[in-house]
Design a protein around this motif. Structure first.
Motif, PDB file in Angstrom:
ATOM      1  N   PRO A  13     -17.530 -19.269  58.708  1.00  0.00           N
ATOM      2  CA  PRO A  13     -16.834 -19.637  59.944  1.00  0.00           C
ATOM      3  C   PRO A  13     -17.424 -18.939  61.166  1.00  0.00           C
ATOM      4  N   GLU A  14     -17.274 -19.590  62.299  1.00  0.00           N
ATOM      5  CA  GLU A  14     -17.706 -19.011  63.565  1.00  0.00           C
ATOM      6  C   GLU A  14     -16.719 -17.962  64.049  1.00  0.00           C
ATOM      7  N   CYS A  15     -15.445 -18.148  63.705  1.00  0.00           N
ATOM      8  CA  CYS A  15     -14.426 -17.164  64.085  1.00  0.00           C
ATOM      9  C   CYS A  15     -13.324 -17.134  63.044  1.00  0.00           C
ATOM     10  N   ILE A  16     -12.546 -16.051  63.057  1.00  0.00           N
ATOM     11  CA  ILE A  16     -11.451 -15.844  62.119  1.00  0.00           C
ATOM     12  C   ILE A  16     -10.237 -15.352  62.905  1.00  0.00           C
ATOM     13  N   VAL A  17      -9.061 -15.846  62.530  1.00  0.00           N
ATOM     14  CA  VAL A  17      -7.822 -15.417  63.177  1.00  0.00           C
ATOM     15  C   VAL A  17      -6.992 -14.605  62.184  1.00  0.00           C
ATOM     16  N   PHE A  94      -1.229 -25.418  65.389  1.00  0.00           N
ATOM     17  CA  PHE A  94      -2.327 -24.458  65.441  1.00  0.00           C
ATOM     18  C   PHE A  94      -3.038 -24.368  64.096  1.00  0.00           C
ATOM     19  N   TYR A  95      -2.275 -24.266  63.022  1.00  0.00           N
ATOM     20  CA  TYR A  95      -2.882 -24.126  61.697  1.00  0.00           C
ATOM     21  C   TYR A  95      -3.690 -25.369  61.331  1.00  0.00           C
ATOM     22  N   GLU A  96      -3.167 -26.545  61.633  1.00  0.00           N
ATOM     23  CA  GLU A  96      -3.903 -27.780  61.342  1.00  0.00           C
ATOM     24  C   GLU A  96      -5.194 -27.853  62.156  1.00  0.00           C
ATOM     25  N   TRP A  97      -5.129 -27.443  63.418  1.00  0.00           N
ATOM     26  CA  TRP A  97      -6.333 -27.400  64.258  1.00  0.00           C
ATOM     27  C   TRP A  97      -7.354 -26.412  63.695  1.00  0.00           C
ATOM     28  N   ALA A  98      -6.896 -25.236  63.314  1.00  0.00           N
ATOM     29  CA  ALA A  98      -7.787 -24.220  62.767  1.00  0.00           C
ATOM     30  C   ALA A  98      -8.445 -24.719  61.477  1.00  0.00           C
ATOM     31  N   ARG A  99      -7.668 -25.343  60.647  1.00  0.00           N
ATOM     32  CA  ARG A  99      -8.194 -25.855  59.374  1.00  0.00           C
ATOM     33  C   ARG A  99      -9.269 -26.912  59.619  1.00  0.00           C
ATOM     34  N   GLU A 100      -9.027 -27.796  60.562  1.00  0.00           N
ATOM     35  CA  GLU A 100      -9.999 -28.858  60.876  1.00  0.00           C
ATOM     36  C   GLU A 100     -11.290 -28.292  61.457  1.00  0.00           C
ATOM     37  N   ASN A 101     -11.216 -27.111  62.063  1.00  0.00           N
ATOM     38  CA  ASN A 101     -12.365 -26.526  62.741  1.00  0.00           C
ATOM     39  C   ASN A 101     -12.971 -25.333  61.996  1.00  0.00           C
ATOM     40  N   ASN A 102     -12.660 -25.228  60.702  1.00  0.00           N
ATOM     41  CA  ASN A 102     -13.207 -24.161  59.862  1.00  0.00           C
ATOM     42  C   ASN A 102     -12.937 -22.774  60.457  1.00  0.00           C
ATOM     43  N   ILE A 103     -11.692 -22.566  60.855  1.00  0.00           N
ATOM     44  CA  ILE A 103     -11.261 -21.270  61.368  1.00  0.00           C
ATOM     45  C   ILE A 103     -10.228 -20.703  60.391  1.00  0.00           C
ATOM     46  N   PRO A 104     -10.617 -19.782  59.532  1.00  0.00           N
ATOM     47  CA  PRO A 104      -9.653 -19.205  58.588  1.00  0.00           C
ATOM     48  C   PRO A 104      -8.528 -18.468  59.317  1.00  0.00           C
ATOM     49  N   VAL A 105      -7.326 -18.619  58.807  1.00  0.00           N
ATOM     50  CA  VAL A 105      -6.160 -17.895  59.313  1.00  0.00           C
ATOM     51  C   VAL A 105      -5.717 -16.940  58.204  1.00  0.00           C
ATOM     52  N   ILE A 106      -5.684 -15.652  58.504  1.00  0.00           N
ATOM     53  CA  ILE A 106      -5.313 -14.636  57.524  1.00  0.00           C
ATOM     54  C   ILE A 106      -4.056 -13.926  58.001  1.00  0.00           C
ATOM     55  N   ILE A 107      -3.025 -13.942  57.189  1.00  0.00           N
ATOM     56  CA  ILE A 107      -1.800 -13.220  57.515  1.00  0.00           C
ATOM     57  C   ILE A 107      -1.963 -11.767  57.083  1.00  0.00           C
ATOM     58  N   VAL A 108      -1.813 -10.858  58.043  1.00  0.00           N
ATOM     59  CA  VAL A 108      -1.907  -9.426  57.773  1.00  0.00           C
ATOM     60  C   VAL A 108      -0.553  -8.832  58.150  1.00  0.00           C
ATOM     61  N   SER A 109       0.219  -8.462  57.147  1.00  0.00           N
ATOM     62  CA  SER A 109       1.624  -8.147  57.394  1.00  0.00           C
ATOM     63  C   SER A 109       2.046  -6.832  56.752  1.00  0.00           C
ATOM     64  N   SER A 110       2.994  -6.164  57.403  1.00  0.00           N
ATOM     65  CA  SER A 110       3.637  -4.996  56.809  1.00  0.00           C
ATOM     66  C   SER A 110       4.870  -5.392  56.005  1.00  0.00           C
ATOM     67  N   GLY A 111       5.118  -6.679  55.934  1.00  0.00           N
ATOM     68  CA  GLY A 111       6.207  -7.175  55.097  1.00  0.00           C
ATOM     69  C   GLY A 111       5.788  -7.265  53.642  1.00  0.00           C
ATOM     70  N   MET A 112       6.566  -7.995  52.856  1.00  0.00           N
ATOM     71  CA  MET A 112       6.364  -8.074  51.413  1.00  0.00           C
ATOM     72  C   MET A 112       5.903  -9.464  50.998  1.00  0.00           C
ATOM     73  N   ILE A 132      -3.499 -20.137  52.669  1.00  0.00           N
ATOM     74  CA  ILE A 132      -3.567 -19.025  53.609  1.00  0.00           C
ATOM     75  C   ILE A 132      -3.543 -17.696  52.851  1.00  0.00           C
ATOM     76  N   GLN A 133      -4.533 -16.863  53.109  1.00  0.00           N
ATOM     77  CA  GLN A 133      -4.574 -15.547  52.487  1.00  0.00           C
ATOM     78  C   GLN A 133      -3.507 -14.654  53.108  1.00  0.00           C
ATOM     79  N   ILE A 134      -2.767 -13.950  52.268  1.00  0.00           N
ATOM     80  CA  ILE A 134      -1.744 -13.009  52.713  1.00  0.00           C
ATOM     81  C   ILE A 134      -2.163 -11.609  52.289  1.00  0.00           C
ATOM     82  N   VAL A 135      -2.364 -10.741  53.270  1.00  0.00           N
ATOM     83  CA  VAL A 135      -2.677  -9.337  52.996  1.00  0.00           C
ATOM     84  C   VAL A 135      -1.454  -8.543  53.418  1.00  0.00           C
ATOM     85  N   SER A 136      -0.726  -7.985  52.466  1.00  0.00           N
ATOM     86  CA  SER A 136       0.571  -7.392  52.783  1.00  0.00           C
ATOM     87  C   SER A 136       0.954  -6.336  51.756  1.00  0.00           C
TER      88      SER A 136
END
Length: 239
Positions: A13-17, A94-112, A132-136
């Motif tokens: 990807p060119e960018c990551i969110v 936003f997520y659908e736009w990101a998916r169409e444009n090869n922009i990975p969305v990664i959830i980085v959370s202090s939750g569970m 969607i990858q969840i890092v938590s």
């Protein structure tokens, strides 16, 4: 087997969110909702948030204190949150736009993880929850009683130092453009790690950024973030 610390690079990807979950992707913070309504209440929770913001408590200790006050079985917590937590109105688009444009969305959370996955599936859909990858953090549940406790991801004062999920991407060459979206005290460790930080209007992250002189762009919802990313990438290409 060595853990792949940069799985989002598989599609080049060119960018990551990277984005916080509670209060950022969702309108309500699920952990605040549990503490305020099923735990010891909003007053002490807000007091501890300010203690963290001003460095008198660690996030790790304050968050554990809040969750320990929630004295109901874990499955009931998830049921309650599904009934009360709503999605940011711009996130699905936003997520659908990101998916169409090869922009990975990664959830980085202090939750569970089980709570985030359940809400993601309920609010956005099974496909998004699977992709969607969840890092938590995680949770330890006593199957007999339903009693539970948070299991922190690392030994830092944050319990989950979000910068550790971002740095492996920042160190890659060629390096994608990195964005972070957040709102509160759990995002302090990630605030300096990306090319552009989106901080939610009216929240504690802005207070921290102003005090530490960290550049940021204010957002109200994920429509603003989508527009901000498009403008940033267009400007960089022009330059």
């Amino acid at each position: 087997m060595t853990e792949n610390l940069t799985p989002a690079l598989a599609t080049q990807p060119e960018c990551i969110v990277f984005t916080d979950w509670d209060g950022t992707v969702t309108l309500q913070d699920s952990n605040d909702a549990l503490t305020d309504n099923l735990g010891y209440g909003e007053e002490r929770r807000k007091f501890l948030n300010q203690e963290v913001l001003h460095g008198r408590w660690t996030f790790r200790d304050a968050f554990h204190d809040m969750l320990e006050s929630v004295d109901i079985p874990f499955p009931e917590c998830i049921t309650y949150l599904k009934q009360h937590v709503k999605l940011d109105p711009g996130f699905r688009t936003f997520y659908e736009w990101a998916r169409e444009n090869n922009i990975p969305v990664i959830i980085v959370s202090s939750g569970m993880h089980p709570i985030i996955h359940a809400l993601l599936e309920s609010l956005v859909g099974a496909d998004a929850a699977a992709e969607i990858q969840i890092v938590s953090n995680n949770v330890n549940i006593d199957e007999a009683t339903g009693r539970w406790t948070i299991v922190y991801r690392d030994d830092t004062d944050f319990g989950h130092d979000k910068s550790l999920a971002i740095k492996p991407y920042a160190e890659k060459s060629p390096r994608p453009t990195l964005f972070y979206c957040g709102d509160g005290v759990s995002d302090l460790s990630a605030a300096r790690e990306t090319d552009l930080l989106f901080a939610k209007e009216g929240r504690d992250l802005i207070t921290f950024c102003e005090r530490e002189k960290i550049p940021y762009v204010t957002f109200g919802n994920f429509g603003d973030i989508q527009q901000g990313i498009q403008e940033y990438m267009k400007k960089n290409k022009t330059e």
